[in-house]
Design a protein around this motif. Structure first.
Motif, mmCIF file in Angstrom:
data_model
loop_
_atom_site.group_PDB
_atom_site.id
_atom_site.type_symbol
_atom_site.label_atom_id
_atom_site.label_comp_id
_atom_site.label_asym_id
_atom_site.label_seq_id
_atom_site.Cartn_x
_atom_site.Cartn_y
_atom_site.Cartn_z
ATOM 1 N N VAL A 243 42.935 41.067 24.493
ATOM 2 C CA VAL A 243 42.935 41.448 23.093
ATOM 3 C C VAL A 243 41.824 40.690 22.378
ATOM 4 N N GLY A 244 41.104 41.399 21.526
ATOM 5 C CA GLY A 244 40.072 40.742 20.738
ATOM 6 C C GLY A 244 39.162 41.758 20.089
ATOM 7 N N ARG A 245 38.349 41.277 19.176
ATOM 8 C CA ARG A 245 37.396 42.138 18.480
ATOM 9 C C ARG A 245 36.380 42.703 19.464
ATOM 10 N N ASN A 246 35.740 43.771 19.043
ATOM 11 C CA ASN A 246 34.652 44.352 19.831
ATOM 12 C C ASN A 246 33.537 43.327 20.006
ATOM 13 N N GLY A 247 32.929 43.338 21.185
ATOM 14 C CA GLY A 247 31.777 42.478 21.442
ATOM 15 C C GLY A 247 32.101 41.088 21.928
ATOM 16 N N LEU A 248 33.369 40.794 22.174
ATOM 17 C CA LEU A 248 33.731 39.456 22.639
ATOM 18 C C LEU A 248 33.628 39.301 24.151
ATOM 19 N N GLY A 249 33.515 40.425 24.890
ATOM 20 C CA GLY A 249 33.307 40.331 26.331
ATOM 21 C C GLY A 249 34.455 40.822 27.186
ATOM 22 N N LYS A 250 35.427 41.506 26.610
ATOM 23 C CA LYS A 250 36.584 41.975 27.396
ATOM 24 C C LYS A 250 36.142 42.927 28.508
ATOM 25 N N THR A 251 35.403 43.958 28.144
ATOM 26 C CA THR A 251 34.948 44.951 29.130
ATOM 27 C C THR A 251 33.960 44.321 30.102
ATOM 28 N N THR A 252 33.085 43.472 29.597
ATOM 29 C CA THR A 252 32.101 42.807 30.461
ATOM 30 C C THR A 252 32.803 41.956 31.509
ATOM 31 N N LEU A 253 33.849 41.241 31.128
ATOM 32 C CA LEU A 253 34.622 40.439 32.079
ATOM 33 C C LEU A 253 35.217 41.322 33.165
ATOM 34 N N LEU A 254 35.805 42.451 32.769
ATOM 35 C CA LEU A 254 36.396 43.362 33.758
ATOM 36 C C LEU A 254 35.335 43.916 34.706
ATOM 37 N N LYS A 255 34.164 44.236 34.165
ATOM 38 C CA LYS A 255 33.083 44.734 35.020
ATOM 39 C C LYS A 255 32.589 43.655 35.980
ATOM 40 N N MET A 256 32.556 42.406 35.541
ATOM 41 C CA MET A 256 32.136 41.303 36.417
ATOM 42 C C MET A 256 33.148 41.118 37.552
ATOM 43 N N LEU A 257 34.428 41.284 37.251
ATOM 44 C CA LEU A 257 35.452 41.206 38.304
ATOM 45 C C LEU A 257 35.292 42.346 39.295
ATOM 46 N N ALA A 258 35.136 43.572 38.773
ATOM 47 C CA ALA A 258 35.039 44.748 39.644
ATOM 48 C C ALA A 258 33.795 44.718 40.517
ATOM 49 N N SER A 259 32.691 44.212 39.989
ATOM 50 C CA SER A 259 31.447 44.158 40.763
ATOM 51 C C SER A 259 31.395 42.938 41.676
ATOM 52 N N ARG A 260 32.413 42.112 41.582
ATOM 53 C CA ARG A 260 32.526 40.873 42.351
ATOM 54 C C ARG A 260 31.407 39.889 42.023
ATOM 55 N N SER A 261 30.924 39.964 40.785
ATOM 56 C CA SER A 261 29.989 38.950 40.300
ATOM 57 C C SER A 261 30.733 37.639 40.111
ATOM 58 N N LEU A 262 32.034 37.727 39.909
ATOM 59 C CA LEU A 262 32.905 36.557 39.919
ATOM 60 C C LEU A 262 33.639 36.568 41.252
ATOM 61 N N ARG A 263 33.833 35.397 41.818
ATOM 62 C CA ARG A 263 34.400 35.279 43.155
ATOM 63 C C ARG A 263 35.895 35.579 43.152
ATOM 64 N N VAL A 264 36.241 36.671 43.799
ATOM 65 C CA VAL A 264 37.630 37.099 43.965
ATOM 66 C C VAL A 264 37.859 37.201 45.468
ATOM 67 N N PRO A 265 39.011 36.764 45.960
ATOM 68 C CA PRO A 265 39.252 36.845 47.408
ATOM 69 C C PRO A 265 38.932 38.244 47.951
ATOM 70 N N SER A 266 38.263 38.269 49.087
ATOM 71 C CA SER A 266 37.753 39.527 49.643
ATOM 72 C C SER A 266 38.859 40.512 50.038
ATOM 73 N N HIS A 267 40.062 40.041 50.280
ATOM 74 C CA HIS A 267 41.147 40.945 50.669
ATOM 75 C C HIS A 267 41.787 41.647 49.465
ATOM 76 N N ILE A 268 41.350 41.317 48.266
ATOM 77 C CA ILE A 268 41.877 41.949 47.054
ATOM 78 C C ILE A 268 40.950 43.083 46.653
ATOM 79 N N SER A 269 41.507 44.280 46.506
ATOM 80 C CA SER A 269 40.729 45.436 46.076
ATOM 81 C C SER A 269 40.732 45.493 44.547
ATOM 82 N N ILE A 270 39.563 45.731 43.992
ATOM 83 C CA ILE A 270 39.438 45.832 42.543
ATOM 84 C C ILE A 270 38.770 47.153 42.223
#
Length: 168
Positions: A59-86
């Protein structure tokens, strides 16, 4: 166009656990990470802890990075265990009668493009319009489909509906 980027500190212990394949937890724990969009820093020294089976909301105002964070998780730009599908599904989804699982399957763009190309090549061969190169390309497609375990995708993605780890 500006690009989003993420950076994350990693410990040798985390790297060893991930490479050993012993981490089978479906919880996500990301510590000390930064997310930027162009020159704008959205998150600094952030931590993210997600427990399996729980529902979360961003939750937050537009432009704070909510969608960007989700995209970083999905693209695996942030380290998520490889056995987890995103799988990241954009907000703008047309409402129609498409079953939820089918919508999720269609988001797997690599699988969808390979299956579409396979269908086109087989149609060309069936119509007698092939030039002989189709069989070579079909072999490549079948190899890639096997590599990504495309036949297991429906079962793999149906887990989303059984164990929701929804981030709203």
């Amino acid at each position: 166009m500006e690009e989003a980027s993420a950076s994350q500190a990693a410990s040798k212990k985390e790297n060893r656990i991930e490479s050993s394949g012993k981490n089978k937890s479906y919880d996500i724990r990301i510590e000390n990470f930064d997310v930027s969009f162009g020159e704008r820093v959205l998150l600094t020294g952030a931590e993210l802890h997600l427990a399996t089976g729980r529902r979360y909301g961003l939750v937050g105002r537009n432009g704070l990075g909510k969608t960007t964070l989700l995209k970083m998780l999905a693209s695996r730009s942030l380290r998520v265990p490889s056995h987890i599908s995103i799988l990241h599904v954009e907000q703008e989804v047309a409402g129609d009668d498409t079953p939820a699982l089918q919508s999720v399957l269609e988001c797997d763009t690599l699988r969808e493009s390979l299956l579409c190309e396979e269908k086109e090549l087989n149609a060309r061969i069936s119509a007698g319009k092939g030039d002989g190169s189709e069989s070579v390309r079909l072999s490549e497609i079948y190899s890639k489909l096997e590599e990504i375990e495309a036949d297991k995708a429906p079962a793999r993605y149906s887990i989303i509906f059984m164990f929701p780890l929804n981030i709203l």
